[in-house]
Design an enzyme around this catalytic site. Structure first.
Site: not given
Length: 221
Positions: A52, A56, A140
């Site tokens: 993943e 960011r 999630k």
């Protein structure tokens, strides 16, 4: 069956099979594509093939694209996806799945239209019910450790019996077995696999070891 729907189902099934096999999803964060490739290579060498790449940093999309092109047999997804526009862009850059911190119906629609699996973040029963009614059966839990951890997962899964979870946020080698002991947990996401100090010092062998150790914890013999 609609071709996009069929493709999406196949991609989802393949992703879930990989998650079931390893049960751990590392988060890849870098501001340099070359470094991101080294991180990915180290994780793959350790046996983890679902990665993943989190959005960011300013160079996150370039990192995602580089990894997806270099390692086409891996499941390279995009994390921290916040909007429909970002969903469109990460798919264009090669993401084979999408992970978001919260539930955004517009992003779910983009993913569905493209036949790409999406795992949105939920932290309450209300959000999970909305996700369920959008047709999602894999989500999630985020931030897992702050919203109840394994106890929360047990409570939610007792009601939403056909939903599987990927808890992320506060998961570590210490509590990984407790999370994975919950039957509804498919896999756990974690940043402990890619420590910033190891990346900064170029110690990618340490990342490979962490990946191997995580697999051993998640799949005890």
């Amino acid at each position: 069956m609609d071709m996009t729907l069929s493709l999406g189902m196949n991609m989802t099934n393949t992703l879930i099979q990989s998650l079931e096999a390893k049960r751990v999803v590392p988060l890849v964060q870098s501001d340099d594509p070359k470094t991101a490739l080294k991180i990915a290579e180290a994780l793959l060498a350790g046996g983890l093939n679902v990665l993943e790449v989190v959005l960011r940093t300013d160079a996150a999309l370039d990192c995602l694209e580089a990894i997806a092109k270099e390692f086409p047999k891996a499941h390279v997804g995009a994390g921290t996806v916040l909007s429909a526009d970002q969903s469109i862009e990460v798919i264009r850059r090669g993401a084979s799945f999408i992970v978001s911190p919260g539930l955004d119906p517009a992003s779910v629609q983009v993913a569905n239209d493209a036949g790409v699996p999406i795992l949105p973040g939920i932290s309450t029963a209300t959000e999970l019910q909305q996700a369920w009614n959008l047709g999602l059966r894999t989500v999630k839990l985020f931030p897992a450790s702050l919203v109840g951890g394994p106890k929360m997962l047990k409570a939610l899964s007792s009601v939403f019996r056909d939903v599987r979870f990927m808890p992320t946020g506060g998961v570590s080698p210490t509590n990984l077995p407790e999370y994975l002991a919950v039957p509804a947990v498919l896999a756990c996401g974690g940043s402990w696999l890619t420590p910033a100090d190891a990346i900064a010092s170029g110690d990618f062998a340490a990342i490979t070891k962490l990946a191997k150790d995580a697999i051993a914890i998640a799949n005890p013999k």
